[in-house]
Motif scaffolding. Structure first.
Motif, mmCIF file in Angstrom:
data_model
loop_
_atom_site.group_PDB
_atom_site.id
_atom_site.type_symbol
_atom_site.label_atom_id
_atom_site.label_comp_id
_atom_site.label_asym_id
_atom_site.label_seq_id
_atom_site.Cartn_x
_atom_site.Cartn_y
_atom_site.Cartn_z
ATOM 1 N N ASP A 326 27.937 -45.634 49.025
ATOM 2 C CA ASP A 326 29.144 -44.789 49.058
ATOM 3 C C ASP A 326 28.999 -43.561 49.945
ATOM 4 O O ASP A 326 29.403 -42.449 49.581
ATOM 5 C CB ASP A 326 29.525 -44.345 47.633
ATOM 6 C CG ASP A 326 29.707 -45.527 46.694
ATOM 7 O OD1 ASP A 326 30.237 -46.566 47.149
ATOM 8 O OD2 ASP A 326 29.303 -45.426 45.526
ATOM 9 N N LEU A 327 28.388 -43.764 51.114
ATOM 10 C CA LEU A 327 28.246 -42.666 52.053
ATOM 11 C C LEU A 327 28.724 -43.101 53.433
ATOM 12 O O LEU A 327 28.564 -44.266 53.809
ATOM 13 C CB LEU A 327 26.779 -42.207 52.135
ATOM 14 C CG LEU A 327 26.242 -41.431 50.929
ATOM 15 C CD1 LEU A 327 24.734 -41.267 51.037
ATOM 16 C CD2 LEU A 327 26.937 -40.077 50.800
ATOM 17 N N VAL A 365 18.749 -37.315 48.618
ATOM 18 C CA VAL A 365 20.097 -37.839 48.865
ATOM 19 C C VAL A 365 20.938 -37.688 47.601
ATOM 20 O O VAL A 365 22.086 -37.200 47.647
ATOM 21 C CB VAL A 365 20.049 -39.316 49.300
ATOM 22 C CG1 VAL A 365 21.458 -39.908 49.337
ATOM 23 C CG2 VAL A 365 19.384 -39.463 50.653
ATOM 24 N N ASN A 366 20.388 -38.093 46.474
ATOM 25 C CA ASN A 366 21.130 -38.021 45.220
ATOM 26 C C ASN A 366 21.445 -36.576 44.840
ATOM 27 O O ASN A 366 22.523 -36.283 44.303
ATOM 28 C CB ASN A 366 20.344 -38.709 44.109
ATOM 29 C CG ASN A 366 20.250 -40.223 44.310
ATOM 30 O OD1 ASN A 366 21.138 -40.824 44.917
ATOM 31 N ND2 ASN A 366 19.190 -40.831 43.820
ATOM 32 N N LYS A 369 24.318 -35.495 46.952
ATOM 33 C CA LYS A 369 25.550 -36.088 46.428
ATOM 34 C C LYS A 369 26.060 -35.293 45.227
ATOM 35 O O LYS A 369 27.252 -34.967 45.130
ATOM 36 C CB LYS A 369 25.297 -37.538 45.991
ATOM 37 C CG LYS A 369 25.181 -38.555 47.105
ATOM 38 C CD LYS A 369 24.960 -39.934 46.472
ATOM 39 C CE LYS A 369 24.837 -41.029 47.500
ATOM 40 N NZ LYS A 369 24.581 -42.351 46.862
ATOM 41 N N SER A 373 27.564 -32.220 48.690
ATOM 42 C CA SER A 373 27.277 -32.076 50.119
ATOM 43 C C SER A 373 27.200 -33.455 50.751
ATOM 44 O O SER A 373 26.114 -34.003 50.993
ATOM 45 C CB SER A 373 25.965 -31.306 50.310
ATOM 46 O OG SER A 373 25.684 -31.139 51.683
ATOM 47 N N THR A 374 28.364 -34.026 51.017
ATOM 48 C CA THR A 374 28.419 -35.400 51.518
ATOM 49 C C THR A 374 27.754 -35.536 52.884
ATOM 50 O O THR A 374 27.053 -36.526 53.139
ATOM 51 C CB THR A 374 29.882 -35.878 51.593
ATOM 52 O OG1 THR A 374 30.469 -35.790 50.296
ATOM 53 C CG2 THR A 374 29.951 -37.316 52.070
ATOM 54 N N ALA A 377 23.985 -35.493 52.470
ATOM 55 C CA ALA A 377 23.578 -36.740 51.821
ATOM 56 C C ALA A 377 23.599 -37.892 52.818
ATOM 57 O O ALA A 377 22.673 -38.718 52.860
ATOM 58 C CB ALA A 377 24.479 -37.042 50.637
ATOM 59 N N ALA A 378 24.653 -37.949 53.640
ATOM 60 C CA ALA A 378 24.773 -39.042 54.611
ATOM 61 C C ALA A 378 23.677 -38.957 55.669
ATOM 62 O O ALA A 378 23.120 -39.988 56.082
ATOM 63 C CB ALA A 378 26.148 -39.003 55.269
#
Length: 475
Positions: A326-327, A365-366, A369, A373-374, A377-378
């Protein structure tokens, strides 16, 4: 700088290519008379990752992995089945390639078969005879004279005096020294043979690899790998005959992967405690689970094959895939995590440490999320995906991983200290043996092999002779 543990010196050494920027690597492959088991899969996966990483680091690598398609085991199995050696070996080569594709292996640049290199093998035997390192025995064999090669034993750390003291009591009258090994076997009735200056016969096992490797990579190349069980006598004998034939150094760095154990005993066909790749993979969510299981231990050490290890590998890989969900797709960057990953892999291909870096990245990353902070994370997820790809991971979209059902491993996977959960009673074993015999009579060898693999996976060891199965036992 990549540092590799050299089995020849017993120490880590800097990888210094003979030709700058270019590497040549030979790995001893499979003897094709049965299906690929998990011990074989470890070797295949280890050197797949090593070859991937060397190329990732910018080296122009030539990777050779051979096929042994003539030896005593192959001859015996073909006789038991009543089929030709060519039919037997081609069937298992095809099966090996299918398993390799399932495991996600990058094919080697060259995959020579021993029977395709008879002229080169004969030429090398002739060179050894001309240089006084070999002799013709009274029974027609051509043998290598171990005593003529002073450095013999350097790779394995064995001394000739100790080896002779431990030699079998029975004396082979044809040998000058009990340690001498065969280069060319004289023809025996009913066995395949090729013409040579010493009469019809076939090559010994050790000379095959020396001829194939030096033909394709030259008389001096960078890396030679294989399972730890090949260190002595196979690789020791390769060194002796290759150096004696050419007068060159043969190989700079020797690498050996450790065993796969079941209940702390080496997995092998001879012990009957092996599990084939095609039996195990259907019980996993995806073949990457087996890859992760192998990479979670350092390649030089032993690993124990057990249910809980597969469960842990599935869970650990799932955590990585979960971080990739979901990124948005963004270009991969490099951070201190990439630096640590490279440092781990540069240190003798330390895949457990490299996987630890991936798990740390996944946690970050988690966290990004959770903090909303999308973009961060991406960016971290793209770095995670890029580093995992170096190890052959993340071949699925993340969503696809979670759409796949996780099989109940307890319904089929072998558990440490126990028989497989699908254990067969005596009547069921006899029923399958009878079905296998019927398949063999009908020359339906794929079905015969399937039943044999099923029995082996259930811990049943068959005692076969050309006239059929004479007995069986539980491993």
């Amino acid at each position: 700088m990549i540092r590799i543990h050299n089995s020849l010196s017993g120490a880590k050494e800097e990888l210094t290519p003979i030709t700058p920027g270019v590497l040549r690597m030979y790995v001893c492959g499979l003897t094709v008379y049965d299906y690929v088991h998990i011990g074989h899969a470890r070797m295949l996966l280890v050197f797949d990752v090593i070859s991937r990483y060397l190329r990732y680091r910018g080296y122009r690598l030539t990777y050779v992995r051979n096929i042994t398609d003539i030896d005593d085991k192959i001859i015996r199995r073909a006789a038991e089945n009543g089929e030709t050696i060519g039919a037997l070996t081609q069937r298992f080569i095809d099966a090996m390639h299918a398993d390799a594709e399932q495991l996600g292996l990058v094919p080697p640049d060259y995959e020579p078969r021993a029977t395709e290199y008879l002229p080169q093998i004969i030429e090398m035997v002739a060179q050894l005879l001309a240089r006084g390192y070999a002799y013709r025995a009274a029974d027609g064999d051509v043998l290598y004279s171990v005593a003529r090669f002073a450095p013999y034993g350097r790779l394995s750390g064995k001394r000739l005096a100790d080896l002779r003291a431990g030699a079998r009591v029975e004396v082979d009258e044809a040998k000058r020294d009990p340690l001498d090994f065969v280069l060319w076997k004289h023809a025996k009735p009913g066995e395949p043979s090729w013409e040579s200056p010493w009469g019809p016969g076939r090559p010994g096992w050790h000379i095959e690899c020396s001829a194939m490797s030096t033909t394709l990579l030259g008389t001096h190349f960078d890396l030679h790998g294989g399972g730890l069980d090949l260190k002595f006598p196979h690789h020791e004998n390769e060194i002796a005959q290759s150096c004696a034939a050419s007068g060159d150094a043969f190989v700079n760095l020797w690498m050996h992967n450790g065993f796969v154990n079941v209940d702390d005993e080496k997995m092998s066909k001879s012990l009957g405690n092996f599990f084939t790749v095609r039996t195990v993979l259907p019980m996993l969510r995806h073949p990457e689970v087996l890859r992760y299981f192998v990479l979670a231990s350092h390649y030089r050490g032993p690993i124990n094959y057990a249910l809980e290890q597969l469960e842990q590998a599935d869970a650990a890989l799932g955590r990585l895939y979960n971080a990739l969900r979901d990124l948005p797709a963004v270009p991969a960057g490099a951070s201190e995590h990439s630096t640590r990953f490279l440092e781990s892999m540069d240190d003798d291909f330390n895949t457990p440490e490299a996987l630890a870096v991936l798990q740390t990245l996944a946690r970050e990353v988690n966290s990004a999320k959770a903090a909303g902070s999308t973009q961060r994370a991406a960016t971290l997820a793209a770095e995670l995906a890029a580093l995992g790809a170096v190890l052959g991971l993340f071949t699925l979209p993340a969503a696809e991983w979670f759409r796949r059902a996780k099989p109940a491993l307890s319904d089929g996977a072998p558990q440490q200290g126990t028989a497989p959960a699908w254990g067969l009673n005596d009547a069921e074993v006899e029923e399958r043996i009878a079905a296998r015999a019927a398949a063999r009579r009908a020359k339906n060898f794929p079905e015969s092999d399937r039943i044999r693999a099923e029995l082996a996976a259930a811990g049943i060891v068959l005692e076969d002779r050309p006239d059929g199965t004479t007995s069986w036992r539980r491993a």
